[in-house]
Design a protein around this motif. Structure first.
Motif, short mmCIF file in Angstrom:
data_model
loop_
_atom_site.label_atom_id
_atom_site.label_comp_id
_atom_site.label_asym_id
_atom_site.label_seq_id
_atom_site.Cartn_x
_atom_site.Cartn_y
_atom_site.Cartn_z
N ARG A 66 23.58 16.17 8.85
CA ARG A 66 23.35 14.94 9.61
C ARG A 66 24.33 13.86 9.16
O ARG A 66 24.74 13.83 7.99
CB ARG A 66 21.91 14.45 9.40
CG ARG A 66 20.88 15.34 10.05
CD ARG A 66 20.84 15.08 11.54
NE ARG A 66 19.99 16.02 12.24
CZ ARG A 66 19.63 15.89 13.51
NH1 ARG A 66 20.05 14.86 14.21
NH2 ARG A 66 18.87 16.79 14.09
N ASP A 67 24.69 12.94 10.08
CA ASP A 67 25.56 11.85 9.67
C ASP A 67 24.76 10.85 8.82
O ASP A 67 23.55 10.92 8.72
CB ASP A 67 26.19 11.16 10.89
CG ASP A 67 25.16 10.56 11.84
OD1 ASP A 67 24.12 10.06 11.38
OD2 ASP A 67 25.41 10.58 13.07
N TRP A 68 25.48 9.89 8.24
CA TRP A 68 24.84 8.97 7.30
C TRP A 68 23.78 8.11 7.99
O TRP A 68 22.73 7.83 7.41
CB TRP A 68 25.88 8.08 6.63
CG TRP A 68 26.49 8.70 5.42
CD1 TRP A 68 27.77 9.12 5.25
CD2 TRP A 68 25.82 9.00 4.18
NE1 TRP A 68 27.96 9.67 4.01
CE2 TRP A 68 26.78 9.59 3.32
CE3 TRP A 68 24.51 8.83 3.72
CZ2 TRP A 68 26.46 10.01 2.04
CZ3 TRP A 68 24.19 9.24 2.44
CH2 TRP A 68 25.16 9.82 1.61
N ARG A 69 24.05 7.67 9.22
CA ARG A 69 23.09 6.79 9.89
C ARG A 69 21.76 7.51 10.12
O ARG A 69 20.69 6.98 9.83
CB ARG A 69 23.65 6.30 11.23
CG ARG A 69 22.78 5.21 11.87
CD ARG A 69 23.38 4.74 13.18
NE ARG A 69 23.33 5.79 14.19
CZ ARG A 69 23.80 5.65 15.42
NH1 ARG A 69 24.38 4.53 15.78
NH2 ARG A 69 23.71 6.64 16.29
N ASP A 70 21.82 8.75 10.63
CA ASP A 70 20.60 9.50 10.84
C ASP A 70 19.93 9.86 9.52
O ASP A 70 18.70 9.84 9.40
CB ASP A 70 20.89 10.78 11.63
CG ASP A 70 20.98 10.53 13.13
OD1 ASP A 70 20.79 9.36 13.55
OD2 ASP A 70 21.22 11.49 13.88
N SER A 71 20.73 10.19 8.52
CA SER A 71 20.16 10.58 7.22
C SER A 71 19.42 9.41 6.58
O SER A 71 18.30 9.56 6.07
CB SER A 71 21.28 11.06 6.28
OG SER A 71 21.92 12.21 6.80
N LEU A 72 20.05 8.22 6.61
CA LEU A 72 19.40 7.04 6.04
C LEU A 72 18.15 6.66 6.85
O LEU A 72 17.13 6.25 6.28
CB LEU A 72 20.38 5.88 5.99
CG LEU A 72 21.54 6.03 4.99
CD1 LEU A 72 22.61 4.97 5.25
CD2 LEU A 72 21.02 5.92 3.55
N SER A 73 18.24 6.77 8.17
CA SER A 73 17.08 6.46 9.01
C SER A 73 15.92 7.41 8.71
O SER A 73 14.76 7.00 8.62
CB SER A 73 17.46 6.56 10.49
OG SER A 73 18.47 5.64 10.82
N LEU A 74 16.25 8.68 8.56
CA LEU A 74 15.23 9.67 8.26
C LEU A 74 14.61 9.41 6.89
O LEU A 74 13.39 9.51 6.71
CB LEU A 74 15.84 11.07 8.30
CG LEU A 74 14.87 12.25 8.34
CD1 LEU A 74 13.95 12.15 9.55
CD2 LEU A 74 15.65 13.57 8.39
#
Length: 449
Positions: free
Chosen positions: A345-353
């Protein structure tokens, strides 16, 4: 001389609690927070942390000692209904296409905080363990309490943000569902260890629990599926009575086994058929009554057990509180984010998750009250962990906004005025305008699950 009749006091306390929790839910929804934040806060404010501190007389008048057991029982009935609804809405179909990432995120998101929490709890044992509590149950309970994700609150946040039907939403729900199942299994194990007087008794409790789960899955589930097809010809009130009776019987069995009634109610929800209109209508009616009217009493029972003054001006206590919060966030947010990133996953999705998995909400309160009831933790650590749950839940929405600030704006957040049960499990597009308590199960029973 007979004891005073508690009914007059209950007739005052119950509506005050319901109205106060409703007001708290409305207020926090206006600032973009899930309703449970308002309800937890109101529960704390009505307890010794504020009302009991500024006006002990008013607190004693509103919550006299003879009414507290009744408030607790009513709140726990609401809690059993809520756990049944959580089990009923638990849908592992979101794992399709997300199974590898979801399992990685959920398991890392459990075992990293579990390991870090265990290390922290080992250091806290001498200062916080109640007299007579063994090191193993104390360490295990604190570790599990730091590894919880609030599946219902997460669902509500995703719905309000218009993210439920997105790839991120599906992955978050799949991860939270796996996390939920694993966490409750771990908690059942901890409960068995805590209430058993010896390792042999703990093994017996675990074995009986496995037998009960097997019977529910292989016997009760098929039986309920057949009965649900015939239930369409029965009166809705009859089906509602049968559903409520079933969750009570299941809860009673697990209580007798030694793993608490909550697990029985949750498991009965898991094995209850989701695609029967009669069952969905009954669940909607149960939700409409138990969640807004009985569940607030659980929040107040929690608040009455939460006393921030126990921490007082003791710097050491507040340092421990900070350590608990840091370990909770580092373990859950850090673990889930890292697992998502390593899964591609990209960083934005990873941090959101990671931010979503760090949300603890009502699920954490259920776990903490269980620990206090079992005597595994004392009031001081209970207060610290309640504050941790409040903070980690409150930062979820702002963190999600921050991490997704470059995304295209989604639908405007719902403007309903729901209560903590509103989190229970919205699916499609959030509450209908002007109906903060409405859930998909209330509007379209066939699609609630």
């Amino acid at each position: 001389m007979s004891a005073p009749d508690p009914l007059p006091h209950l007739l005052v306390a119950v509506p005050v609690v319901i109205a106060a929790c409703r007001a708290g839910a409305v207020l926090v929804r206006r600032i973009g927070q899930p309703p449970v934040i308002g309800e937890i806060t109101i529960g704390i404010l009505l307890g010794p942390s504020l009302l009991g501190w500024i006006s002990p007389g008013a607190a004693a008048w509103l919550f006299p000692a003879q009414t507290l057991p009744y408030l607790s029982v009513l709140g726990n009935i609401g809690l059993l209904c809520f756990m049944f609804l959580v089990g009923l809405e638990l849908d592992l179909s979101a794992l399709r296409g997300n199974s590898r990432t979801a399992v990685a995120v959920s398991q890392v998101g459990i075992f990293v905080p579990l390991a870090l929490g265990g290390l922290l709890a080992a250091g806290m044992y001498g200062s916080f363990a109640p007299p007579g509590v063994g090191r193993l149950p104390f360490v295990l309970f604190v570790a599990v309490s730091l590894s919880i994700t609030a599946f219902p609150v997460l669902a509500r946040i995703l719905t309000d943000r218009g993210l439920y039907a997105t790839g991120l939403g599906s992955l978050a729900m799949a991860s939270a569902a796996v996390d939920d199942v694993a966490a409750w299994c771990l908690l059942a194990l901890v409960t068995a260890v805590s209430v058993s007087g010896s390792p042999g008794q703990a093994v017996v409790t675990v074995l009986w629990s496995l037998v009960f789960v097997a019977v529910m899955a292989s016997v009760v589930r098929p039986l309920l599926s057949r009965l649900s097809r015939r239930a369409e010809r029965l009166a809705e009130s009859t089906v509602l009575a049968a559903v409520f009776t079933g969750l009570c019987v299941s809860a009673c069995i697990t209580q007798e086994i030694g793993i608490h009634a909550l697990f029985g109610a949750f498991l009965f929800g898991v094995v209850t058929p989701r695609h029967s209109r009669s069952v969905e209508v009954s669940a909607a009616r149960l939700r409409a009554f138990a969640v807004p009217l009985l569940l607030p009493l659980f929040f107040v029972s929690t608040g009455l057990n939460t006393d921030i003054s126990l921490l007082g001006s003791d710097v050491t206590q507040w340092l421990w509180a900070g350590a608990v919060l840091a370990v909770a966030v580092l373990g859950k947010f850090g673990g889930a984010t890292s697992a998502a990133r390593l899964s591609g996953r990209d960083w934005r999705d990873s941090l959101s998750l990671g931010a979503l998995m760090n949300c603890r909400g009502l699920t954490e309160l259920i776990v903490l009250n269980l620990g206090l009831e079992l005597g595994v933790i004392g009031p001081d650590l209970f207060t610290i962990l309640v504050l941790m749950a409040l903070v980690t839940t409150a930062i979820t929405s702002p963190a999600l906004t921050w991490f997704r600030r470059s995304a295209e704006p989604g639908p405007a957040p719902a403007t309903g005025t729901g209560t903590g049960g509103d989190e229970a499990l919205g699916k499609d597009a959030g509450p209908a305008p002007g109906d903060g308590d409405s859930l998909p199960g209330d509007r379209e029973p066939a699609t609630a699950a």
